[in-house]
Scaffold this motif. Structure first.
Motif, PDB file in Angstrom:
ATOM      1  N   PHE A  18       0.846  -1.196   0.000  1.00 59.34           N
ATOM      2  CA  PHE A  18       0.000   0.000   0.000  1.00 59.34           C
ATOM      3  C   PHE A  18       0.875   1.237   0.000  1.00 59.34           C
ATOM      4  O   PHE A  18       1.963   1.253   0.596  1.00 59.34           O
ATOM      5  CB  PHE A  18      -0.926   0.008   1.225  1.00 59.34           C
ATOM      6  N   SER A  19       0.374   2.290  -0.640  1.00 59.53           N
ATOM      7  CA  SER A  19       1.140   3.535  -0.757  1.00 59.53           C
ATOM      8  C   SER A  19       0.404   4.741  -0.185  1.00 59.53           C
ATOM      9  O   SER A  19       1.058   5.728   0.189  1.00 59.53           O
ATOM     10  CB  SER A  19       1.476   3.808  -2.231  1.00 59.53           C
ATOM     11  N   GLN A  20      -0.922   4.687  -0.105  1.00 60.43           N
ATOM     12  CA  GLN A  20      -1.665   5.809   0.447  1.00 60.43           C
ATOM     13  C   GLN A  20      -1.405   5.920   1.951  1.00 60.43           C
ATOM     14  O   GLN A  20      -1.549   4.936   2.680  1.00 60.43           O
ATOM     15  CB  GLN A  20      -3.163   5.643   0.197  1.00 60.43           C
ATOM     16  N   PRO A  21      -1.005   7.112   2.443  1.00 61.80           N
ATOM     17  CA  PRO A  21      -0.675   7.238   3.876  1.00 61.80           C
ATOM     18  C   PRO A  21      -1.817   6.830   4.793  1.00 61.80           C
ATOM     19  O   PRO A  21      -1.591   6.203   5.832  1.00 61.80           O
ATOM     20  CB  PRO A  21      -0.345   8.731   4.019  1.00 61.80           C
ATOM     21  N   THR A  22      -3.065   7.146   4.414  1.00 59.62           N
ATOM     22  CA  THR A  22      -4.198   6.791   5.269  1.00 59.62           C
ATOM     23  C   THR A  22      -4.358   5.278   5.378  1.00 59.62           C
ATOM     24  O   THR A  22      -4.542   4.732   6.473  1.00 59.62           O
ATOM     25  CB  THR A  22      -5.489   7.422   4.722  1.00 59.62           C
ATOM     26  N   THR A  23      -4.283   4.596   4.237  1.00 59.61           N
ATOM     27  CA  THR A  23      -4.408   3.139   4.244  1.00 59.61           C
ATOM     28  C   THR A  23      -3.254   2.496   4.993  1.00 59.61           C
ATOM     29  O   THR A  23      -3.443   1.548   5.769  1.00 59.61           O
ATOM     30  CB  THR A  23      -4.464   2.618   2.798  1.00 59.61           C
ATOM     31  N   VAL A  24      -2.051   3.010   4.744  1.00 62.19           N
ATOM     32  CA  VAL A  24      -0.876   2.463   5.431  1.00 62.19           C
ATOM     33  C   VAL A  24      -1.011   2.623   6.937  1.00 62.19           C
ATOM     34  O   VAL A  24      -0.756   1.691   7.716  1.00 62.19           O
ATOM     35  CB  VAL A  24       0.405   3.152   4.919  1.00 62.19           C
ATOM     36  N   ALA A  25      -1.428   3.819   7.374  1.00 58.19           N
ATOM     37  CA  ALA A  25      -1.550   4.069   8.814  1.00 58.19           C
ATOM     38  C   ALA A  25      -2.587   3.145   9.450  1.00 58.19           C
ATOM     39  O   ALA A  25      -2.368   2.600  10.543  1.00 58.19           O
ATOM     40  CB  ALA A  25      -1.910   5.529   9.055  1.00 58.19           C
TER      41      ALA A  25
ATOM     42  N   ILE B 297       7.224   2.313  13.961  1.00 56.53           N
ATOM     43  CA  ILE B 297       5.783   2.545  13.823  1.00 56.53           C
ATOM     44  C   ILE B 297       5.461   4.034  13.742  1.00 56.53           C
ATOM     45  O   ILE B 297       4.611   4.458  12.950  1.00 56.53           O
ATOM     46  CB  ILE B 297       5.031   1.887  14.990  1.00 56.53           C
ATOM     47  N   SER B 298       6.144   4.844  14.543  1.00 55.52           N
ATOM     48  CA  SER B 298       5.776   6.268  14.641  1.00 55.52           C
ATOM     49  C   SER B 298       5.848   6.975  13.300  1.00 55.52           C
ATOM     50  O   SER B 298       4.951   7.733  12.932  1.00 55.52           O
ATOM     51  CB  SER B 298       6.692   6.963  15.653  1.00 55.52           C
ATOM     52  N   ARG B 299       6.920   6.748  12.554  1.00 56.12           N
ATOM     53  CA  ARG B 299       7.102   7.472  11.286  1.00 56.12           C
ATOM     54  C   ARG B 299       6.025   7.126  10.256  1.00 56.12           C
ATOM     55  O   ARG B 299       5.771   7.906   9.329  1.00 56.12           O
ATOM     56  CB  ARG B 299       8.482   7.171  10.707  1.00 56.12           C
ATOM     57  N   LEU B 300       5.380   5.972  10.410  1.00 51.74           N
ATOM     58  CA  LEU B 300       4.314   5.584   9.492  1.00 51.74           C
ATOM     59  C   LEU B 300       2.954   6.127   9.919  1.00 51.74           C
ATOM     60  O   LEU B 300       2.045   6.240   9.091  1.00 51.74           O
ATOM     61  CB  LEU B 300       4.234   4.055   9.393  1.00 51.74           C
TER      62      LEU B 300
END
Length: 728
Positions: free
Chosen positions: A498-505, A598-601
């Protein structure tokens, strides 16, 4: 030599206007005037002149003998200079008059010239306007002529087209009476162009005819339905014939013939059929042996049980071979087709949708979540690893194909669509895999603990002890590190897929929550096991508590059993402290993993990081609660042992002075020695296991309990005045 008294006319003219022209030098002029009067100043000429005779005795020598002559010469020269100035002034006046006259003539001439130039400019402007008008007229005439020629050519072509159209509209299915143009192989391109024009016109006419008939027009013509059918049949026949020639030339690698056929076929549906036909006839799409070899290259001899590294190597080899094949086909396509980008788009799309998808369908077999594959065969982790490897290699292939050329094809979107079904269920499979790994690890630890317990005998069971595993076996930083390694691998798969930040988070938070549950459960179970050993030790102490009216033999047996229970309690205390220490190390490692990975993601998405921090705080608080209960039990264990030692070792005479009046013995009593030794042992363990505020809180609580216990103990004894003063 003239005298100074001579009139000016008698003196020779010594000055001339020529003396003042060019590079005038006053020194040279002065020298030319006095040379004859002062020969001794001639420089080199004065060397041969004899010196003047000495003056006579008694006579005064003249100071400057030629002064009178020079004076006359200078006066005469001044007059000549004045005359010369007057002459020059007169000439200047004459020149000014001549210049003024010429200037007036010149101005008059310039005025006349300006009028003439203005006239010329007007003439040029009229001429330019005339030329422009003539040019526009000529351009209009040329446009009319060109339009007329175009209309003439169009009319001529229309006549020919009408003639050809009537031929096609004569008899349904009859193509034998057509003009030689449509059967001449050397004029195939022209025939194809004309046939396409006729078909377009005929279909348009049929469309208009159909609309007119629908509204009930009584004057509707019969239409060109026969022509449309015959033209369609002819175009199909011509297209098949060209495709046959194209295939023959393709087998012989005759690029010029292929290019000629492709150019003609481009007139049929913009060449789409020819492009699709070329791509469909490529060996990699029709050769069954190639398709069978693909999966063999990927899986090797191990088949579906091949590990992810072998599959990654196999996919790299296969995808490189596919890219090389596409690169070779691109060379041919560029040389043959008039629209190579469209052909490359079709080719690359076919490669991904057919060849790559066929490989992935055999490679990515989704297991059932209801019946998980055995962990011995890789479990769900094998499927997830293969999925991530295949996705990564397919993305690399897509980039390589894009660099070769794929036209307007959205290759990234097409690649994502291949994996969309797998990505939709990825989170469920990842969670199930982590649960399966955790359960397998717990079963492995229990089996190891049981085996170790059986190998050391059944002494504990003979005494009624439980079969719970020791905390050294249940709690291990290495095991927690393994949990984190599983989670880190899962996070790397998540960020790859996955590449979208929302989905990744969202996915990262859910995967990290699995780790929190695993660590919390593992540490809590371990602490509960350690607490169980403390409870067992307490039960042993309670079991061997006896009254005061028993025989000496029973009391001795009970004392021996109490010593054994005390040893078990001290061992349980030590075990629990070790478990707490390992819990603290495990939680610190977990927090470090959260900060570093985890934090940076989560930070790019609002609210994700604070929520994850709350989840981690909740998980850690559960472990802290279990540890707090155990630490309180440890304090209870210490106090029970201290009270036992005080009750068994402390004597009533320890606080009374001897009857003979001797000085009291200040040596520590046996109870004091044993209690100090015991506290030294347990506190050494506590110091090494606890840190910071945890150590401070534990020692404070233990100190308060010890102080209270000692005070209660001393209240049971009677002190002599001397001992009372010592205690006070």
């Amino acid at each position: 030599m003239p005298s100074p008294n001579d009139p000016p006319a008698a003196l020779p003219l010594t000055l001339d206007l020529e003396d003042f022209k060019g590079d005038f030098s006053f020194d040279a002029l002065f020298g030319s005037l006095v040379d004859e009067l002062l020969p001794e100043f001639h420089g080199e000429d004065a060397a041969g002149v004899p010196p003047p005779p000495p003056p006579l005795l008694g006579a005064a020598p003249p100071v400057f003998p030629a002064v009178d002559e020079l004076l006359g010469l200078f006066k005469h020269s001044c007059k000549e200079l004045v005359d010369l100035r007057r002459q020059i002034d007169k000439r200047l006046q004459n020149l000014k008059k001549e210049v003024a006259t010429q200037d007036a003539k010149h101005r008059k001439t310039l005025g006349e010239l300006e009028k003439g130039v203005d006239g010329l400019f007007d003439s040029f402007a009229r001429l330019d306007s005339r030329i422009s008008s003539v040019g526009q007229t000529a351009a209009k005439i040329g446009d009319h002529l060109q339009s007329a020629e175009s209309q003439r050519e169009t009319a001529s072509q229309t006549i020919d087209l009408i003639k050809y159209l009537m031929e096609f509209n004569s008899t349904p299915g009859d193509l034998m009476e057509l003009s030689p143009l449509f059967s001449d192989d050397s004029r195939v391109a022209e025939a194809a162009s004309i046939a396409q024009k006729l078909r377009s016109f005929a279909e348009e006419d049929v469309g208009r005819h159909g609309v007119t008939s629908a509204v009930g027009s009584a004057n509707a013509s019969r239409g060109l339905e026969v022509a449309v059918a015959n033209l369609q049949e002819y175009c199909n026949e011509l297209e098949n014939r060209l495709l046959s020639r194209f295939d023959t030339a393709s087998q012989r690698r005759e690029l010029s013939t292929m290019a000629e056929c492709a150019k003609i076929l481009s007139q049929f549906n913009r060449g789409t059929s020819a492009m699709q036909h070329y791509v469909a006839t490529r060996p990699m799409f029709i050769d069954v042996e190639i398709m069978n070899t693909d999966i063999q290259v990927v899986l090797g001899d191990d088949g579906p049980q091949a590990d992810s590294s072998s599959i990654a190597e196999g996919l790299s080899i296969l995808y490189k071979e596919i890219a090389d094949t596409v690169r070779k086909e691109a060379t041919t396509i560029m040389a043959v087709f008039p629209s190579p980008n469209e052909v490359m788009s079709i080719l690359v799309q076919r490669v991904l949708e057919q060849r790559v998808t066929a490989i992935l369908d055999k490679l990515l077999i989704r297991p059932s979540l209801a019946s998980l594959p055995p962990i011995e065969e890789g479990g769900l982790l094998h499927y997830l690893r293969v999925l991530s490897v295949a996705y990564d290699k397919t993305k690399e292939l897509a980039k390589e194909l894009q660099s070769i050329g794929c036209g307007d094809l959205d290759i990234e979107g097409l690649t994502e669509s291949i994996y969309v079904s797998h990505k939709d269920e990825y989170t469920e499979f990842e969670h199930a895999s982590l649960r399966q790994l955790y359960q397998s690890k717990m079963a492995e630890l229990r089996a190891e603990a049981k085996q170790q317990s059986e190998s050391t005998g059944s002494i504990g069971r003979a005494k009624g002890a439980s079969l719970n595993t020791s905390p050294q076996q249940l709690i291990s930083v290495t095991v927690v590190t393994e949990f984190v390694r599983w989670n880190e691998e899962a996070i790397s798969r998540c960020t790859l897929l996955f590449s979208q930040p929302t989905t990744v988070a969202a996915n990262v938070r859910s995967i990290f929550a699995c780790l929190l549950d695993q660590v919390s459960q593992y540490l809590t179970v371990g602490l509960d096991g350690a607490r169980e050993s403390l409870n067992e030790a307490a039960a042993m102490r309670d079991r061997y508590v006896i009254g005061t009216s028993v025989s000496r033999r029973v009391a001795a047996a009970a004392a021996s059993a109490a010593e054994a229970a005390a040893a078990a309690g001290e061992s349980s205390f030590r075990s629990f402290m070790i478990a707490v220490q390992r819990c603290a190390s495990s939680v610190a490692y977990l927090q470090q993993y959260f900060s570093n990975t985890i934090s940076r993601l989560l930070l790019p998405v609002d609210g994700a990081h604070p929520s994850a921090c709350e989840d981690m705080g909740s998980a850690v608080s559960v472990v802290e609660a279990a540890a707090h209960k155990g630490l309180l039990q440890c304090i209870d264990t210490v106090m029970c042992e201290v009270e036992r030692l005080l009750s068994s070792e402390q004597k009533a005479t320890d606080y009374r002075s001897p009857d003979d009046g001797a000085a009291p013995d200040h040596r520590p009593t046996n109870a004091c020695i044993r209690i100090v030794a015991y506290l030294s042992r347990v506190l050494e363990v506590a110091f090494s296991a606890l840190e910071g505020l945890n150590k401070q809180s534990f020692l404070t609580e233990l100190g308060n309990r010890l102080h209270k216990g000692l005070l209660n103990h001393w209240q049971k004894f009677t002190f002599s005045p001397r001992y009372s003063s010592i205690i006070i």
